[in-house]
Design a protein around this motif. Structure first.
Motif, PDB file in Angstrom:
ATOM      1  N   GLU A  25       0.696  -1.302   0.056  1.00 49.30           N
ATOM      2  CA  GLU A  25       0.025  -0.003  -0.191  1.00 49.30           C
ATOM      3  C   GLU A  25       1.008   1.233   0.024  1.00 49.30           C
ATOM      4  O   GLU A  25       0.784   2.450  -0.695  1.00 49.30           O
ATOM      5  N   ARG A  61       2.202   2.151  -3.430  1.00 50.27           N
ATOM      6  CA  ARG A  61       1.499   2.629  -4.152  1.00 50.27           C
ATOM      7  C   ARG A  61       1.006   4.179  -3.855  1.00 50.27           C
ATOM      8  O   ARG A  61       1.043   4.844  -4.885  1.00 50.27           O
ATOM      9  N   PHE A  62       0.886   4.554  -2.763  1.00 50.35           N
ATOM     10  CA  PHE A  62       0.602   5.749  -2.128  1.00 50.35           C
ATOM     11  C   PHE A  62       1.658   6.656  -2.512  1.00 50.35           C
ATOM     12  O   PHE A  62       1.423   7.771  -3.111  1.00 50.35           O
ATOM     13  N   ASP A  67      -4.809   6.343  -7.266  1.00 47.05           N
ATOM     14  CA  ASP A  67      -4.733   4.835  -7.766  1.00 47.05           C
ATOM     15  C   ASP A  67      -6.074   4.326  -7.433  1.00 47.05           C
ATOM     16  O   ASP A  67      -6.387   4.115  -6.183  1.00 47.05           O
ATOM     17  N   LEU A 102      -5.617   1.854  -4.545  1.00 44.44           N
ATOM     18  CA  LEU A 102      -5.143   2.417  -3.174  1.00 44.44           C
ATOM     19  C   LEU A 102      -6.531   1.940  -2.144  1.00 44.44           C
ATOM     20  O   LEU A 102      -7.728   1.975  -2.661  1.00 44.44           O
ATOM     21  N   MET A 109      -6.476   5.291   2.309  1.00 41.42           N
ATOM     22  CA  MET A 109      -5.603   6.012   1.292  1.00 41.42           C
ATOM     23  C   MET A 109      -6.161   7.114   0.539  1.00 41.42           C
ATOM     24  O   MET A 109      -5.732   8.005   0.137  1.00 41.42           O
ATOM     25  N   LYS A 110      -7.219   6.550  -0.020  1.00 39.50           N
ATOM     26  CA  LYS A 110      -7.881   7.687  -1.122  1.00 39.50           C
ATOM     27  C   LYS A 110      -8.360   8.830  -0.174  1.00 39.50           C
ATOM     28  O   LYS A 110      -8.229  10.080  -0.893  1.00 39.50           O
ATOM     29  N   TYR A 121      -5.262  11.039   0.537  1.00 41.56           N
ATOM     30  CA  TYR A 121      -4.908  11.538  -0.709  1.00 41.56           C
ATOM     31  C   TYR A 121      -5.779  12.936  -0.770  1.00 41.56           C
ATOM     32  O   TYR A 121      -5.302  13.936  -1.143  1.00 41.56           O
TER      33      TYR A 121
END
Length: 542
Positions: free
Chosen positions: A307, A310-311, A324, A327, A331-332, A335
């Motif tokens: 994760e 990706r972040f 992404d 995610l 995490m979204k 972001y």
């Protein structure tokens, strides 16, 4: 991933079990009474003129003048008379050689002249032709003066290192023998020396000391107390704004694994820039501190390595299209919260805001790259070489990110200041070193229990095959050198940037000392409660 599989994965995530906030929403409902603030402002203006008259009268004698300037600084009201004080100190600096040659003076006066002139950027020397006399060991004023002056030392001034070693044990003894009033003052100085402490904390301590002094000037005392209460109202208004912002952000609902620290974040901010006119910078720094906290805890305590990769990659794009799809939900949210944070300043209409926001984004991107390196070390059980750790530590100290928030709140700063910061001059590099290494010394044992990446202590122990005590002792030497580097930068002429920029980085180093003095105050907020109360809640009774 199925819902069941995701639930099972979450059940096996590590839990840092950070202490909860001790403040809740107590600051969100604070009201700001314009009438009370206006009344204080009117009283302050009346007393300001009276104090200015006393300041001008003090110029009749050099010693009287320097002592009054010192009291103004200690009481936190010298900013009202910056131009007058600068002019008077320039005169004192020019007259100093003649004064020292023609007059008898004691150690207290010599130390005071040295400290005040150095604090204001004058490069005076610290000559001593005969060591320290036993006769001063019962002279509290001289011992305290010499002790406080020693923290202004630069490289090569061994006499000031000796002064610190000489005065400290005598002051510790005197603190046990003195009256309660004087003993408290000595003990405060031993724990929080003027040049290495949070400015508003020292001001509160000194006002509390000065109001019990028999020789106090009642006009000056009332002026200081009124102004402290006036500024405290401003701080409380700013804290209420931040509390509502934090409530709307809903940190603990979206990120239950993190630390809810908006009050402590604000204390961090006002420690870096306390002057009343810089509220915009304080608000931005505090918001950035809270968001950095969520980011830090995501990398350290919650996210899986996949994760986090990706972040980190998605954050390089730093726009809504860069989210992404793979995610996880939390995490979204994170972001999007960062994008919202940047949107606050990107198009706010203030000159240079777009450029400064772009700079802030780049600093955050660099921070995530530093965090992913630490995450790799932690997940793989890797202990890097000490120098490799320190180089990455300069990034994850968050000094560059928080400086970008400071710049966002400042007018008349831009590319020149950004270029200077990125050139990593001594004062900036030292602030970063203090930020990362002080944190390590205070919190490395707790962090190791949580499974965080190795700290500088573990790296030093492994590379050099020494005990923890020896590693800490050697890292302490790095602190001493960093503080001397800061002092040297403050004396450089001509200055490459304004005094307020230099002072910000001086204060950034001071806040590392404050936050990690005994333990990690930021992670353990109950230990900071008394200080927060003095700074934000309880006014002086007048």
């Amino acid at each position: 991933m199925t819902t069941q599989a995701k639930s099972e994965q979450d059940n096996f995530r590590p839990s840092a079990n950070f202490p909860s906030s001790v403040w809740g929403c107590s600051f969100a409902s604070l009201s700001f009474q314009d009438s009370e603030f206006e009344s204080l402002c009117k009283e302050v203006e009346i007393f300001k003129e009276k104090v200015k008259d006393i300041l001008m009268q003090s110029t009749r004698g050099l010693i009287e003048n320097i002592e009054f300037i010192d009291i103004l600084c200690c009481l936190g009201v010298s900013y009202y008379f910056e131009n007058e004080i600068e002019e008077q100190l320039n005169h004192i600096f020019i007259a100093l050689p003649t004064f020292l040659h023609e007059n008898d003076y004691d150690l207290h006066v010599a130390a005071l002249l040295f400290r005040i002139l150095r604090q204001h950027g004058h490069k005076v020397t610290c000559d001593n032709d005969g060591g320290f006399k036993k006769s001063i060991t019962n002279d509290v004023k001289s011992l305290l003066g010499l002790y406080e002056a020693s923290f202004l030392s630069v490289h090569g001034e061994d006499i000031l290192d000796e002064a610190l070693a000489f005065t400290k044990p005598y002051l510790e003894t005197l603190a046990e023998q003195a009256s309660p009033h004087l003993a408290e003052h000595i003990k405060n100085s031993l724990v929080w020396p003027i040049h290495q402490s949070m400015e508003r904390l020292k001001i509160h301590q000194y006002i509390s000391f000065y109001e019990k002094e028999e020789s106090r000037n009642e006009t000056l005392l009332k002026f200081a107390e009124l102004d402290y209460n006036r500024i405290q109202l401003l701080y409380r208004q700013e804290m209420a704004i931040l509390s509502r912002w934090s409530r709307d952000l809903n940190v603990m609902h979206k990120y239950p694994y993190t630390r809810d620290r908006i009050v402590e974040a604000y204390v961090w901010a006002l420690g870096c820039i306390c002057e009343p006119q810089f509220g915009a910078s304080r608000l931005k720094i505090a918001k950035y501190v809270q968001m950095v906290t969520v980011l830090d805890d995501t990398y350290d305590a919650y996210g899986t390595l996949d994760e986090l990769y990706r972040f980190t990659a998605a954050f390089e794009r730093c726009n809504v299209d860069g989210i992404d799809d793979h995610l996880p939900g939390y995490m979204k949210y994170l972001y999007k919260d960062f994008l919202k944070l940047f949107e606050e300043t990107e198009n706010d209409g203030n000159e240079g805001s777009s450029l400064k926001t772009s700079y802030a984004k780049e600093m955050f991107k660099e921070l995530t790259r530093g965090y992913i390196i630490e995450a790799q070390w932690a997940k793989n059980g890797y202990v890097p070489a000490f120098d490799d750790y320190v180089q990455n530590g300069l990034i994850v100290s968050t000094c560059d990110v928080l400086a970008s928030a400071f710049l966002l709140g400042m007018k008349d700063v831009g590319i020149k200041e950004m270029v200077w910061i990125r050139s990593n001059p001594k004062i900036v590099n030292s602030a970063k070193l203090l930020g990362t290494l002080k944190n390590d010394i205070a919190g490395h044992e707790e962090e190791q229990k949580r499974g965080d990446s190795p700290s500088s202590v573990e790296c030093y122990m492994k590379e050099f095959g020494v005990s923890k005590e020896k590693a800490v002792k050697e890292i302490d030497k790095i602190f001493v050198n960093a503080l001397k580097d800061i002092n040297e930068e403050l004396l450089l002429q001509p200055r490459r940037v304004s005094k307020i920029i230099l002072k910000y980085f001086l204060n950034s180093g001071r806040m590392s000392e404050f936050l990690y003095k005994f333990l990690d105050f930021y992670t353990n907020p109950s230990s900071m409660k008394d200080y927060v109360t003095k700074l934000l809640v309880d006014p002086f009774s007048i």
